[in-house]
Write an enzyme that holds these catalytic residues in place. Structure first.
Site, PDB file in Angstrom:
ATOM      1  N   GLU A  28      82.203  20.705  13.183  1.00  0.00           N
ATOM      2  CA  GLU A  28      81.403  19.642  13.823  1.00  0.00           C
ATOM      3  C   GLU A  28      82.167  18.320  13.850  1.00  0.00           C
ATOM      4  O   GLU A  28      83.191  18.167  13.160  1.00  0.00           O
ATOM      5  CB  GLU A  28      80.070  19.467  13.101  1.00  0.00           C
ATOM      6  CG  GLU A  28      80.219  19.015  11.666  1.00  0.00           C
ATOM      7  CD  GLU A  28      79.024  18.205  11.175  1.00  0.00           C
ATOM      8  OE1 GLU A  28      78.606  17.258  11.867  1.00  0.00           O
ATOM      9  OE2 GLU A  28      78.547  18.513  10.064  1.00  0.00           O
ATOM     10  N   VAL A 110      75.217  19.221  13.234  1.00  0.00           N
ATOM     11  CA  VAL A 110      75.133  20.670  13.001  1.00  0.00           C
ATOM     12  C   VAL A 110      74.333  21.338  14.118  1.00  0.00           C
ATOM     13  O   VAL A 110      74.754  22.359  14.669  1.00  0.00           O
ATOM     14  CB  VAL A 110      74.516  20.961  11.613  1.00  0.00           C
ATOM     15  CG1 VAL A 110      74.166  22.438  11.468  1.00  0.00           C
ATOM     16  CG2 VAL A 110      75.483  20.540  10.509  1.00  0.00           C
ATOM     17  N   LYS A 163      72.665  17.683   0.457  1.00  0.00           N
ATOM     18  CA  LYS A 163      72.731  16.535  -0.455  1.00  0.00           C
ATOM     19  C   LYS A 163      71.356  16.263  -1.026  1.00  0.00           C
ATOM     20  O   LYS A 163      70.347  16.462  -0.354  1.00  0.00           O
ATOM     21  CB  LYS A 163      73.162  15.293   0.314  1.00  0.00           C
ATOM     22  CG  LYS A 163      74.644  15.153   0.478  1.00  0.00           C
ATOM     23  CD  LYS A 163      75.013  13.696   0.706  1.00  0.00           C
ATOM     24  CE  LYS A 163      76.506  13.545   0.861  1.00  0.00           C
ATOM     25  NZ  LYS A 163      76.979  13.931   2.184  1.00  0.00           N
TER      26      LYS A 163
HETATM   27  N1  PSU Z   1      74.816  15.657   5.605  1.00  0.00           N
HETATM   28  C1  PSU Z   1      76.028  15.482   5.044  1.00  0.00           C
HETATM   29  N2  PSU Z   1      77.076  15.122   5.836  1.00  0.00           N
HETATM   30  C2  PSU Z   1      76.945  14.969   7.188  1.00  0.00           C
HETATM   31  C3  PSU Z   1      75.647  15.178   7.791  1.00  0.00           C
HETATM   32  C4  PSU Z   1      74.631  15.515   6.952  1.00  0.00           C
HETATM   33  O1  PSU Z   1      76.164  15.618   3.836  1.00  0.00           O
HETATM   34  O2  PSU Z   1      77.935  14.638   7.888  1.00  0.00           O
HETATM   35  C5  PSU Z   1      75.483  15.042   9.276  1.00  0.00           C
HETATM   36  C6  PSU Z   1      75.627  16.403   9.966  1.00  0.00           C
HETATM   37  O3  PSU Z   1      76.236  16.218  11.225  1.00  0.00           O
HETATM   38  C7  PSU Z   1      74.183  16.832  10.162  1.00  0.00           C
HETATM   39  C8  PSU Z   1      73.511  15.515  10.440  1.00  0.00           C
HETATM   40  O4  PSU Z   1      73.988  17.769  11.180  1.00  0.00           O
HETATM   41  O5  PSU Z   1      74.167  14.583   9.585  1.00  0.00           O
HETATM   42  C9  PSU Z   1      72.026  15.567  10.188  1.00  0.00           C
HETATM   43  O6  PSU Z   1      71.423  14.410  10.663  1.00  0.00           O
HETATM   44  P1  PSU Z   1      69.819  14.293  10.644  1.00  0.00           P
HETATM   45  O7  PSU Z   1      69.429  14.284   9.200  1.00  0.00           O
HETATM   46  O8  PSU Z   1      69.537  13.005  11.350  1.00  0.00           O
HETATM   47  O9  PSU Z   1      69.303  15.473  11.380  1.00  0.00           O
END
Ligand code: PSU
Ligand code: MN
Length: 307
Positions: A28, A110, A163
């Site tokens: 990604e 993702v 996380k």
């Molecule tokens: N969590 C991580 N590192 C990241 C992301 C999430 O530890 O880089 C990024 C990924 O691209 C994931 C996105 O798909 O954040 C999720 O964002 P949201 O929570 O807004 O869906």
């Protein structure tokens, strides 16, 4: 040619791999632009690609550049994403048609990366951490569309768990509801990104990449659509102290709430703030775990070709 291919540009290296049945691992790009600071993010983007190559596969980093959906980026693209950082549009599934039709640039999360990988029939995708159910979701309804994508798109994601900025218990329940198998690679416990384990168990502890490949093959031959989540614990020597991490996470969430940050800004804000609060250690651990995931994803991708 499928009609959607007019929106897609596949790099020479990836095209050659598709034509010659060489295993491919998707990567990604939001992790580059929003997940880590410049210039380390650029080194990591290149190192991930090389880790995949060194393990006998071809990397397919995915992003949208000038409205073209690119599967396989060149060094100029990587540099642009790394340098522009959080000013790049963060593209999840819903954002793809807008960014493509307006000719814009975007880094794929993702969910978007899974969808785009599936267009080229790429089955394995490596990243750091996925989005999930946020803490406080019972009030905010903030649930990453990564989880929905895992429920519907035929791509298996290798990550280091989620996380602890997220509600891991609810994330796990959501995956179960969506019928997403949660595999631990040599672990009974769901890894928590910087920590090799959390208090929650995985559905299955699988010890060999070839066995993960067999499960994936069987799933798709049975017509069971959707992803599989493969969680790979951060190597013990790169784990962070749990107390320090939790303190940083609590502080970051507090600060975010004070600033009134919501929606798609939430995750990038928390990632950057935690990086700032924990300094170089968290970044180093982040880099090591991503490379570790690239390696496992490559072994699984090779396993899929060898069955
Ligand atoms: N969590 C991580 N590192 C990241 C992301 C999430 O530890 O880089 C990024 C990924 O691209 C994931 C996105 O798909 O954040 C999720 O964002 P949201 O929570 O807004 O869906
Ligand atoms: Mn969200």
């Amino acid at each position: 040619m499928k009609e959607y291919m007019k929106y897609v540009s596949i790099s020479k290296e990836v095209k050659n791999a598709l034509d010659n049945n060489i295993p491919i691992v998707a990567l990604e790009s939001t992790i580059i632009s929003h997940g880590m600071p410049y210039p380390k993010n650029l080194d990591v983007a290149r190192a991930c690609e090389n880790e995949v190559r060194n393990n006998g596969c071809v990397p397919a980093t995915i992003a949208i550049i000038k409205g073209k959906i690119k599967i396989g980026l060149n060094d100029e693209d990587l540099e642009y994403l790394a340098k522009t950082g959080r000013a790049v549009i963060k593209v999840s599934r819903r954002d793809i048609p807008y960014v493509v039709s307006m000719g814009l640039n975007g880094a794929t999360t993702v969910s978007a990366t899974m969808y785009i990988a599936s267009l080229a029939n790429i089955k394995i995708f490596a990243t750091g951490g996925i989005g999930g159910v946020h803490r406080g979701a019972s009030e905010t309804f903030d649930i990453s569309c990564d989880l929905e994508e895992l429920g519907r798109t035929n791509v298996c994601v290798v990550c280091a768990g989620a996380k602890a900025i997220l509600d891991l218990a609810k994330t796990k329940e959501y995956l179960e509801t969506k019928g997403v198998l949660l595999i631990g690679y040599n672990t009974d416990y769901l890894p928590a990104f910087y920590n090799s384990k959390s208090a929650y168990t995985v559905d299955l502890n699988v010890k060999k990449p070839e066995d993960i490949a067999s499960i994936i093959k069987c799933k798709y031959e049975l017509g069971l659509d959707g992803g599989i989540l493969i969680t790979n614990p951060v190597p013990k020597e790169y784990e962070l102290d749990e107390k320090i991490m939790n303190k940083a996470i609590d502080e970051a969430i507090d600060e975010m709430n004070k600033l009134g940050i919501t929606g798609k800004e939430t995750t990038p804000y928390l990632l950057a703030k935690i990086c700032e609060l924990t300094g170089g250690d968290s970044l180093e651990s982040n880099i090591k775990l991503v490379l570790n995931n690239c390696k496992l994803a490559s072994l699984i991708a090779k396993g899929l070709k060898n069955i």
